[in-house]
Design an enzyme around this catalytic site. Structure first.
Site, PDB file in Angstrom:
ATOM      1  N   GLU A  30       0.800  -1.223   0.000  1.00 20.09           N
ATOM      2  CA  GLU A  30       0.000   0.000   0.000  1.00 20.09           C
ATOM      3  C   GLU A  30       0.838   1.280   0.000  1.00 20.09           C
ATOM      4  OE1 GLU A  30      -3.024  -0.281   3.042  1.00 20.09           O
ATOM      5  OE2 GLU A  30      -4.038  -1.898   1.989  1.00 20.09           O
ATOM      6  N   GLU A  60      -5.624  -8.406  -0.207  1.00 27.70           N
ATOM      7  CA  GLU A  60      -6.324  -8.151   1.051  1.00 27.70           C
ATOM      8  C   GLU A  60      -7.753  -7.764   0.752  1.00 27.70           C
ATOM      9  OE1 GLU A  60      -4.697  -5.210   3.746  1.00 27.70           O
ATOM     10  OE2 GLU A  60      -2.658  -5.953   3.404  1.00 27.70           O
TER      11      GLU A  60
HETATM   12  S1  NCW Z   1      -5.314   0.752   7.731  1.00 22.88           S
HETATM   13  C1  NCW Z   1      -5.388  -0.029   6.313  1.00 22.88           C
HETATM   14  N1  NCW Z   1      -5.411  -1.398   6.272  1.00 22.88           N
HETATM   15  C2  NCW Z   1      -5.772  -2.228   7.336  1.00 22.88           C
HETATM   16  C3  NCW Z   1      -4.501  -2.760   7.947  1.00 22.88           C
HETATM   17  O1  NCW Z   1      -4.747  -3.666   8.974  1.00 22.88           O
HETATM   18  C4  NCW Z   1      -3.586  -3.426   6.930  1.00 22.88           C
HETATM   19  O2  NCW Z   1      -2.299  -3.543   7.457  1.00 22.88           O
HETATM   20  C5  NCW Z   1      -3.550  -2.615   5.658  1.00 22.88           C
HETATM   21  O3  NCW Z   1      -2.858  -3.323   4.658  1.00 22.88           O
HETATM   22  C6  NCW Z   1      -6.537  -3.259   6.620  1.00 22.88           C
HETATM   23  O4  NCW Z   1      -5.878  -3.254   5.341  1.00 22.88           O
HETATM   24  C7  NCW Z   1      -4.939  -2.189   5.254  1.00 22.88           C
HETATM   25  N2  NCW Z   1      -5.446   0.651   5.210  1.00 22.88           N
HETATM   26  C8  NCW Z   1      -5.545   2.046   5.202  1.00 22.88           C
HETATM   27  C9  NCW Z   1      -6.820   2.410   4.559  1.00 22.88           C
HETATM   28  C10 NCW Z   1      -6.964   3.838   4.360  1.00 22.88           C
HETATM   29  C11 NCW Z   1      -7.656   4.556   5.444  1.00 22.88           C
HETATM   30  C12 NCW Z   1      -8.148   5.835   4.947  1.00 22.88           C
HETATM   31  C13 NCW Z   1      -8.152   6.865   6.024  1.00 22.88           C
HETATM   32  C14 NCW Z   1      -8.411   8.196   5.437  1.00 22.88           C
HETATM   33  C15 NCW Z   1      -8.177   9.280   6.442  1.00 22.88           C
END
Ligand code: NCW
Length: 441
Positions: free
Chosen positions: A168, A352
């Site tokens: 990501e 994921e």
């Molecule tokens: S926080 C996130 N995630 C979660 C995490 O557990 C994992 O490690 C990541 O690969 C679940 O999957 C991903 N992603 C961030 C998403 C964006 C949040 C948007 C917030 C905007 C202010």
């Protein structure tokens, strides 16, 4: 239970579950160095209840039980990440043999159980020593990261099914340097512009270094959000289009077209590193597969008072997960179809997908979530997307970054006081899909 059959997905289609080192390992011993999440999480105000990954799921010690859960569930593959500070505590230089030994045991444990190792090199736990030198703001990170990638390849490459460079990149760049939500917690457009480029430059530099060493099955994992206008008004549709650029197209255009999208670049241009355009051939160096993380859609409206990026996310009407993300399986079909129609014909993996709930082991909403999104994968396949596998996030309840331990994504419940693992009903649904049985352990 799910309404799909395993055979619907094709003969060689892989099912797996995913985790990340900082979120599950704990085990901050045996020579592991400090990471930016160790310091960010202990700094008051950054994380729910100031919770940290110090113990997490104690996977460092309990990995055999966790691999047994994957095998018993009928999964084919396990997506995990290496902790850079466990392998190279200062980020560059001296290797920590005890860290190498841990991943040796873990990978051999996967192979013994017939699980294919899908490795990620970077899932957000940057060595603090590298942050001290500027972290993702320092162009040298491309070489630091490539050297680390080669070190991993030399020690483990012969046993890995696939290797992803970065998990990501939008989160590494924008969430961490523009929105301040993740470590190192910057809110600075210049930092965000630089990190947005350096993370992709590091990816491409590592891919080239791995190829030179004979590395195979190399890829990257990006996250996607379907961005829609809060209304059909042109200014709100424009806001959604800009967010699509920030979140999705920056990475897709950079990786597959070797060019950043001009609408986002218009905002970032004054802050970009000099001569960044000369790096785009490295950024877009060919990869073998592409990982897609998908969770939700977002509704956006025009918000001119907000400065450089004049938009705001608005609350949507759809059913939401415990983390507040709208449930929108159609978005997964849309993004997979879009990537294969507009960007690439290399194999795609859903690396994921899953939902947060709160405490508990009976999770019918999660079963429905997975069922809907598995249906979206099938629909995308029918429309021509070459999707080869699907990983649920996550195997275990774990440390959900800024949300701490409150929000639970696991197929398996973790009692953090006793570290007892209890499969949830969603785990049973996968087990029944994958093994035809509904066995208890
Ligand atoms: S926080 C996130 N995630 C979660 C995490 O557990 C994992 O490690 C990541 O690969 C679940 O999957 C991903 N992603 C961030 C998403 C964006 C949040 C948007 C917030 C905007 C202010």
């Amino acid at each position: 239970m799910f309404s799909h059959k395993r055979a619907d997905f094709g003969e060689d289609f892989l099912f797996g579950a995913a985790t990340a080192a900082y979120q599950i390992e704990g085990g901050q011993t045996d020579g592991r160095g400090s990471s930016i999440w160790d310091t960010f999480s202990t700094t008051p105000g950054n994380v729910h209840n100031s919770e940290t990954g110090k113990f997490a799921c104690d996977h460092y010690n309990r990995w055999p039980e966790d691999l047994d859960l994957l095998a018993d569930g009928g999964f084919d593959a396990y997506r995990f990440s290496f902790a850079w500070p466990r392998l190279i505590p200062e980020g560059v230089g001296q290797v920590n043999q005890k860290g190498v030994d841990f991943y040796d045991r873990l990978i051999d444990g996967m192979l013994e159980r017939g699980l294919k190792p899908f490795a990620t090199l970077y899932h957000w736990d940057l060595p603090s020593a590298l942050q001290d030198k500027g972290g993702w703001l320092n162009r040298d990170i491309a070489d630091w990261f490539a050297d680390y990638a080669v070190m991993v390849h030399k020690n483990f490459g012969d046993r890995l099914e696939t290797t992803a460079t970065i998990n990501e990149p939008w989160c590494v760049a924008f969430l961490s340097h523009m929105l301040g939500v993740h470590a190192p917690g910057y809110r600075d457009i210049r930092a965000a512009a630089r990190a947005s480029h350096h993370v992709l430059l590091a990816h491409g530099t590592a891919i080239n270094a791995l190829r030179a060493e004979g590395g195979k099955n190399l890829g990257i994992v990006c996250n996607f959000e379907v961005a829609q206008g809060a209304t059909g008004k042109p200014e709100d549709m424009g806001a959604a289009r800009l967010w699509d650029g920030i979140f999705n197209r920056w990475y897709l255009d950079g990786l597959f077209k070797g060019k950043y999208p001009s609408d986002v670049l218009a905002h970032f241009a004054p802050h970009m590193p000099d001569d960044f355009a000369d790096d785009m051939a490295v950024v877009s160096t060919p990869i073998d597969w592409f990982g897609v993380n998908y969770y939700t859609r977002g509704l956006y409206e025009h918000a001119p008072e907000r400065g450089a990026f004049p938009l705001r996310k608005v609350d949507g009407p759809l059913e939401k997960t415990a983390i507040g993300w709208e449930i929108f399986p159609e978005g997964l079909e849309e993004i997979l179809t879009r990537i294969s129609a507009d960007y690439t014909d290399i194999p795609l993996y859903v690396t994921e997908n899953g939902m947060a709930e709160i405490e508990g082991t009976d999770d019918p909403r999660r079963i429905a979530y997975y069922n809907g999104h598995l249906g979206a994968v099938l629909a995308a396949q029918k429309r021509g997307a070459d999707v080869r596998g699907y990983f649920g996030w996550s195997l275990l309840d774990n440390y959900e970054w800024a949300e701490g331990y409150d929000k639970r994504f696991g197929l398996v419940h973790v009692d953090y006081k006793t570290q007892k693992r209890t499969p949830k009903s969603s785990y049973r649904a996968f087990q029944s899909l994958l093994t035809g049985a509904n066995r208890s352990r």
